[in-house]
Design a protein around this motif. Sequence first.
Motif, PDB file in Angstrom:
ATOM      1  N   ILE A  68       0.839  -1.212   0.000  1.00  0.00           N
ATOM      2  CA  ILE A  68       0.000   0.000   0.000  1.00  0.00           C
ATOM      3  C   ILE A  68       0.872   1.259   0.000  1.00  0.00           C
ATOM      4  CG2 ILE A  68      -1.699   1.350   1.285  1.00  0.00           C
ATOM      5  CD1 ILE A  68      -2.976  -1.266   2.180  1.00  0.00           C
ATOM      6  N   THR A  69       1.661   1.429   1.054  1.00  0.00           N
ATOM      7  CA  THR A  69       2.472   2.645   1.144  1.00  0.00           C
ATOM      8  C   THR A  69       3.532   2.684   0.049  1.00  0.00           C
ATOM      9  OG1 THR A  69       2.138   2.607   3.540  1.00  0.00           O
ATOM     10  CG2 THR A  69       3.862   4.057   2.704  1.00  0.00           C
ATOM     11  N   GLY A  70       4.219   1.571  -0.156  1.00  0.00           N
ATOM     12  CA  GLY A  70       5.296   1.528  -1.147  1.00  0.00           C
ATOM     13  C   GLY A  70       4.807   1.428  -2.568  1.00  0.00           C
ATOM     14  N   PHE A  71       4.240   0.264  -2.923  1.00  0.00           N
ATOM     15  CA  PHE A  71       3.838   0.032  -4.312  1.00  0.00           C
ATOM     16  C   PHE A  71       2.808   1.051  -4.784  1.00  0.00           C
ATOM     17  CE2 PHE A  71       0.982  -1.731  -7.476  1.00  0.00           C
ATOM     18  CZ  PHE A  71       1.879  -1.990  -8.492  1.00  0.00           C
ATOM     19  N   CYS A  72       1.704   1.174  -4.061  1.00  0.00           N
ATOM     20  CA  CYS A  72       0.650   2.104  -4.507  1.00  0.00           C
ATOM     21  C   CYS A  72       1.141   3.551  -4.484  1.00  0.00           C
ATOM     22  CB  CYS A  72      -0.606   1.944  -3.654  1.00  0.00           C
ATOM     23  SG  CYS A  72      -1.493   0.405  -3.982  1.00  0.00           S
ATOM     24  N   GLY A  73       1.966   3.894  -3.492  1.00  0.00           N
ATOM     25  CA  GLY A  73       2.522   5.249  -3.432  1.00  0.00           C
ATOM     26  C   GLY A  73       3.423   5.546  -4.613  1.00  0.00           C
ATOM     27  N   GLY A  74       4.211   4.548  -5.037  1.00  0.00           N
ATOM     28  CA  GLY A  74       5.072   4.722  -6.207  1.00  0.00           C
ATOM     29  C   GLY A  74       4.296   4.648  -7.506  1.00  0.00           C
ATOM     30  N   PHE A  75       3.264   3.825  -7.508  1.00  0.00           N
ATOM     31  CA  PHE A  75       2.462   3.627  -8.716  1.00  0.00           C
ATOM     32  C   PHE A  75       1.632   4.866  -9.020  1.00  0.00           C
ATOM     33  CE2 PHE A  75      -1.107   1.470 -11.026  1.00  0.00           C
ATOM     34  CZ  PHE A  75      -0.359   0.991 -12.091  1.00  0.00           C
ATOM     35  N   THR A  76       0.943   5.394  -8.012  1.00  0.00           N
ATOM     36  CA  THR A  76       0.142   6.601  -8.191  1.00  0.00           C
ATOM     37  C   THR A  76      -0.322   7.132  -6.844  1.00  0.00           C
ATOM     38  OG1 THR A  76      -1.932   7.518  -9.023  1.00  0.00           O
ATOM     39  CG2 THR A  76      -1.904   5.165  -8.642  1.00  0.00           C
ATOM     40  N   THR A  77      -0.084   8.409  -6.580  1.00  0.00           N
ATOM     41  CA  THR A  77      -0.605   8.979  -5.337  1.00  0.00           C
ATOM     42  C   THR A  77      -2.100   9.281  -5.479  1.00  0.00           C
ATOM     43  OG1 THR A  77       0.064  11.197  -6.020  1.00  0.00           O
ATOM     44  CG2 THR A  77       1.569   9.973  -4.587  1.00  0.00           C
ATOM     45  N   PHE A  78      -2.602   9.232  -6.690  1.00  0.00           N
ATOM     46  CA  PHE A  78      -4.035   9.430  -6.904  1.00  0.00           C
ATOM     47  C   PHE A  78      -4.838   8.356  -6.177  1.00  0.00           C
ATOM     48  CE2 PHE A  78      -7.999   9.113  -9.365  1.00  0.00           C
ATOM     49  CZ  PHE A  78      -8.399  10.437  -9.351  1.00  0.00           C
ATOM     50  N   SER A  79      -4.255   7.157  -6.067  1.00  0.00           N
ATOM     51  CA  SER A  79      -4.945   6.076  -5.363  1.00  0.00           C
ATOM     52  C   SER A  79      -5.100   6.411  -3.886  1.00  0.00           C
ATOM     53  CB  SER A  79      -4.196   4.752  -5.542  1.00  0.00           C
ATOM     54  OG  SER A  79      -2.879   4.835  -5.044  1.00  0.00           O
ATOM     55  N   THR A  80      -4.067   6.969  -3.281  1.00  0.00           N
ATOM     56  CA  THR A  80      -4.139   7.368  -1.875  1.00  0.00           C
ATOM     57  C   THR A  80      -5.170   8.472  -1.702  1.00  0.00           C
ATOM     58  OG1 THR A  80      -1.822   6.798  -1.578  1.00  0.00           O
ATOM     59  CG2 THR A  80      -2.811   8.233   0.087  1.00  0.00           C
ATOM     60  N   PHE A  81      -5.146   9.441  -2.582  1.00  0.00           N
ATOM     61  CA  PHE A  81      -6.110  10.530  -2.568  1.00  0.00           C
ATOM     62  C   PHE A  81      -7.540   9.980  -2.634  1.00  0.00           C
ATOM     63  CE2 PHE A  81      -8.530  13.591  -5.331  1.00  0.00           C
ATOM     64  CZ  PHE A  81      -8.630  14.633  -4.419  1.00  0.00           C
ATOM     65  N   SER A  82      -7.750   9.013  -3.492  1.00  0.00           N
ATOM     66  CA  SER A  82      -9.085   8.436  -3.670  1.00  0.00           C
ATOM     67  C   SER A  82      -9.535   7.625  -2.459  1.00  0.00           C
ATOM     68  CB  SER A  82      -9.114   7.561  -4.924  1.00  0.00           C
ATOM     69  OG  SER A  82      -8.861   8.351  -6.058  1.00  0.00           O
TER      70      SER A  82
END
Length: 123
Positions: A68-82
């Motif tokens: 979550i923090t690593g992969f998704c953060g590197g993949f797209t911060t839009f996912s965290t925002f969402s």
Amino acid sequence: MKNILLIFLGGGFGSILRYLISTQTQKLWTINSFPVGTLVVNILGCFIIGFLTSYFFKNDNYLKYLLITGFCGGFTTFSTFSVENYSLWQNQQYGILLLYVLISVVLGLVAVVIGMKSNILLS
């Protein structure tokens, strides 16, 4: 320290995958100047973080740092925002949700413009 290493590894992998998916998607589907590659990465990232957040909500372990923090953060911060917006929605904090979306989009765009103008001045 282990968590930081997991975030580092996941972030690197996510960033590389973002680049590969975005560039290949853009080559396959060129629709004027519409950023299809970025859109695909953002939507895919939202699906992934939703799936992973739901899983780790029930099964808390160290892999959340990698995925979550690593992969998704590197993949797209839009996912965290969402996922943050979804959390606000679920908690019925509609005013904060609307404010967060508007401030993020408007100030983000303003910051890009200021950054670009500042860079031009330094050239």
